[in-house]
Design an enzyme around this catalytic site. Structure first.
Site, mmCIF file in Angstrom:
data_model
loop_
_atom_site.group_PDB
_atom_site.id
_atom_site.type_symbol
_atom_site.label_atom_id
_atom_site.label_comp_id
_atom_site.label_asym_id
_atom_site.label_seq_id
_atom_site.Cartn_x
_atom_site.Cartn_y
_atom_site.Cartn_z
ATOM 1 N N MET A 1 -3.038 -6.920 -7.468
ATOM 2 C CA MET A 1 -2.296 -7.988 -8.138
ATOM 3 C C MET A 1 -3.192 -8.946 -8.929
ATOM 4 O O MET A 1 -2.892 -10.124 -9.064
ATOM 5 C CB MET A 1 -1.464 -8.763 -7.097
ATOM 6 C CG MET A 1 -0.435 -7.894 -6.387
ATOM 7 S SD MET A 1 0.619 -6.948 -7.508
ATOM 8 C CE MET A 1 1.634 -8.264 -8.156
ATOM 9 N N ARG A 2 -4.279 -8.438 -9.446
ATOM 10 C CA ARG A 2 -5.178 -9.263 -10.252
ATOM 11 C C ARG A 2 -5.449 -8.590 -11.577
ATOM 12 O O ARG A 2 -5.522 -7.363 -11.626
ATOM 13 C CB ARG A 2 -6.546 -9.373 -9.550
ATOM 14 C CG ARG A 2 -6.694 -10.547 -8.698
ATOM 15 C CD ARG A 2 -7.865 -10.363 -7.765
ATOM 16 N NE ARG A 2 -7.501 -11.003 -6.548
ATOM 17 C CZ ARG A 2 -7.597 -12.313 -6.362
ATOM 18 N NH1 ARG A 2 -8.130 -13.079 -7.276
ATOM 19 N NH2 ARG A 2 -7.171 -12.844 -5.245
ATOM 20 N N ASN B 1 -3.702 2.405 -13.848
ATOM 21 C CA ASN B 1 -2.824 1.486 -13.122
ATOM 22 C C ASN B 1 -1.418 2.080 -13.082
ATOM 23 O O ASN B 1 -1.029 2.818 -13.970
ATOM 24 C CB ASN B 1 -2.788 0.143 -13.866
ATOM 25 C CG ASN B 1 -1.893 -0.883 -13.196
ATOM 26 O OD1 ASN B 1 -1.924 -1.056 -11.964
ATOM 27 N ND2 ASN B 1 -1.077 -1.579 -13.977
ATOM 28 N N GLU C 1 7.152 6.356 -8.493
ATOM 29 C CA GLU C 1 5.736 5.960 -8.549
ATOM 30 C C GLU C 1 4.913 6.857 -7.635
ATOM 31 O O GLU C 1 3.819 7.294 -7.985
ATOM 32 C CB GLU C 1 5.564 4.500 -8.099
ATOM 33 C CG GLU C 1 6.222 3.489 -9.001
ATOM 34 C CD GLU C 1 5.960 2.052 -8.562
ATOM 35 O OE1 GLU C 1 4.888 1.759 -8.012
ATOM 36 O OE2 GLU C 1 6.840 1.205 -8.778
ATOM 37 N N HIS D 1 2.505 0.872 -13.084
ATOM 38 C CA HIS D 1 3.321 -0.305 -13.383
ATOM 39 C C HIS D 1 4.799 0.077 -13.312
ATOM 40 O O HIS D 1 5.195 1.112 -13.850
ATOM 41 C CB HIS D 1 2.984 -0.842 -14.776
ATOM 42 C CG HIS D 1 3.777 -2.065 -15.125
ATOM 43 N ND1 HIS D 1 3.470 -3.308 -14.619
ATOM 44 C CD2 HIS D 1 4.888 -2.222 -15.893
ATOM 45 C CE1 HIS D 1 4.365 -4.180 -15.072
ATOM 46 N NE2 HIS D 1 5.227 -3.553 -15.842
ATOM 47 N N GLY E 1 0.774 -1.240 0.000
ATOM 48 C CA GLY E 1 0.000 0.000 0.000
ATOM 49 C C GLY E 1 0.802 1.284 0.000
ATOM 50 O O GLY E 1 0.279 2.340 0.369
ATOM 51 N N SER E 2 2.059 1.231 -0.440
ATOM 52 C CA SER E 2 2.827 2.483 -0.395
ATOM 53 C C SER E 2 2.318 3.502 -1.416
ATOM 54 O O SER E 2 2.361 4.711 -1.166
ATOM 55 C CB SER E 2 4.324 2.208 -0.597
ATOM 56 O OG SER E 2 4.604 1.849 -1.921
ATOM 57 N N ASN E 3 1.834 3.049 -2.551
ATOM 58 C CA ASN E 3 1.262 4.006 -3.508
ATOM 59 C C ASN E 3 -0.041 4.598 -2.977
ATOM 60 O O ASN E 3 -0.303 5.791 -3.145
ATOM 61 C CB ASN E 3 1.032 3.338 -4.871
ATOM 62 C CG ASN E 3 2.287 3.316 -5.704
ATOM 63 O OD1 ASN E 3 2.743 4.353 -6.175
ATOM 64 N ND2 ASN E 3 2.875 2.134 -5.867
ATOM 65 N N ASP F 1 -1.385 -4.369 -18.817
ATOM 66 C CA ASP F 1 -0.392 -3.284 -18.896
ATOM 67 C C ASP F 1 -0.299 -2.693 -20.309
ATOM 68 O O ASP F 1 0.745 -2.178 -20.716
ATOM 69 C CB ASP F 1 1.005 -3.764 -18.435
ATOM 70 C CG ASP F 1 0.992 -4.271 -16.997
ATOM 71 O OD1 ASP F 1 0.256 -3.707 -16.179
ATOM 72 O OD2 ASP F 1 1.717 -5.239 -16.697
HETATM 73 C C1 GRF Z 1 4.246 -1.165 -7.160
HETATM 74 O O1 GRF Z 1 5.572 -1.370 -7.554
HETATM 75 C C2 GRF Z 1 3.369 -0.999 -8.372
HETATM 76 O O2 GRF Z 1 4.004 -0.407 -9.455
HETATM 77 C C3 GRF Z 1 3.018 -2.416 -8.725
HETATM 78 O O3 GRF Z 1 2.874 -3.059 -7.488
HETATM 79 C C4 GRF Z 1 3.653 -2.388 -6.499
HETATM 80 C C5 GRF Z 1 2.716 -2.044 -5.386
HETATM 81 O O4 GRF Z 1 3.347 -1.465 -4.293
HETATM 82 N N1 GRF Z 1 1.845 -2.461 -9.564
HETATM 83 P P1 GRF Z 1 2.503 -0.792 -3.123
HETATM 84 O O5 GRF Z 1 1.480 -1.824 -2.653
HETATM 85 O O6 GRF Z 1 1.834 0.419 -3.695
HETATM 86 O O7 GRF Z 1 3.498 -0.467 -2.058
#
Ligand code: GRF
Length: 216
Positions: free
Chosen positions: A100-101, A117, A184, A119, A19-21, A155
Site C-alpha cells: 500500500m505504498r 503490481n 486477481e 490493481h 496477503g490473499s494474492n 498504476d
Molecule cells: C488487492 O485487491 C490488490 O489488487 C490491491 O490490494 C489488495 C490486496 O489484497 N492492490 P491482498 O493483501 O492480496 O489480500
C-alpha cells in the site's frame, strides 16, 4: 532467459496486509501450477500483516522492514533498506501484492522493468484508491483487475494481463471486490509464469493487455 527446475526465477513479494494474492502465489507454487519460480523473500511494511502469518504457515522467508516515516510512499533510507534486502536475496522480479505504498525512482531503477503490481480495476480506468466505490458510482457495467509494470506513474505502467467481471445491480464495494479478487488470484500467478517462461520482454511488450481466457 527461460528458467527451469534447477535455475528458478527468484521473486520478491512486497505486502502490507491480508496477503490473499501472496497466498495465491504460494499455493500455485506448492501445487506446481506455477513452475520454475521460487519466493526468495516476502517483505512487509506492516509487522501485523496477516501476510506474514501466511508465510510462517507455509515456510516462506518473510521479514518486516521498517518503511520509514512517510505513510504512503517508500523513499529515502527505507527504500534503500528494501533494495538492499531484495538484492541480497537475488531477487529478479519484484511483485507488489497489496503493497500500500507508492514506490519511487530508486527502487524502480534498481529493478528496471522488473516490478509488477496487481490493481483491482481495468486500468487505465480507476487508478489509485477506493476503486470499487468509484466504479459503482459511475454505474459501470463491468470491472476487473490488471497486472501491470510499475513505473513512476501510480498504476500507470504498461499493462500485461487483465480479467473482467460483470458489475451486478445490487453490488456493494465489498461484493464487487470479492468477485474481482478471485480473478486477481488467477492472473497474478499466470503473469509470474510468463516471466519464468521468458515470455515477457518489456521493450517488445505493447501496452495492450492479454485478457484472461484469451491468452495463447
Ligand atoms: C488487492 O485487491 C490488490 O489488487 C490491491 O490490494 C489488495 C490486496 O489484497 N492492490 P491482498 O493483501 O492480496 O489480500
Amino acid at each position: 532467459m527461460p528458467y527451469d527446475e534447477t535455475n528458478k526465477l527468484k521473486i520478491g513479494v512486497l505486502v502490507s496486509g491480508r496477503g490473499s494474492n501472496l497466498e495465491a502465489i504460494i499455493k500455485a507454487i506448492e501445487e506446481k501450477r506455477l513452475k520454475n519460480t521460487e519466493i526468495a523473500i516476502v517483505i512487509s511494511d506492516n509487522p501485523e500483516a496477516r501476510a506474514l502469518e501466511i508465510c510462517r504457515e507455509h515456510n516462506v522467508p518473510a521479514e518486516y522492514i521498517y518503511p520509514g516515516e512517510f505513510k504512503t510512499k517508500l523513499e529515502g533510507e527505507a527504500e534503500e533498506r528494501y533494495i538492499k534486502r531484495l538484492k541480497e536475496k537475488g531477487v529478479e522480479l519484484v511483485v507488489l501484492a497489496g503493497f500500500m505504498r507508492v514506490v519511487k525512482d530508486k527502487l524502480i531503477n534498481a529493478f528496471k522493468n522488473r516490478i509488477i503490481n496487481i490493481h483491482p480495476s481495468l486500468l487505465p480506468k480507476y487508478p489509485g484508491l477506493h476503486t470499487h466505490q468509484r466504479v459503482l458510482e459511475a454505474k459501470e457495467k463491468e470491472s476487473g483487475c490488471t497486472v501491470h509494470f510499475v513505473n513512476e506513474v501510480v498504476d500507470g505502467g504498461k499493462r500485461i494481463m487483465q480479467a473482467k467481471v460483470p458489475v451486478l445491480p445490487d453490488d456493494t464495494p465489498d461484493t464487487l471486490a470479492a468477485r474481482i479478487l478471485e480473478k486477481e488470484h488467477i492472473i497474478l500467478p499466470k503473469v509470474i509464469q510468463m516471466f519464468a517462461d521468458g515470455k515477457i520482454d518489456y521493450d517488445t511488450f505493447s501496452d495492450k493487455p492479454i485478457l484472461l481466457g484469451e491468452e495463447t
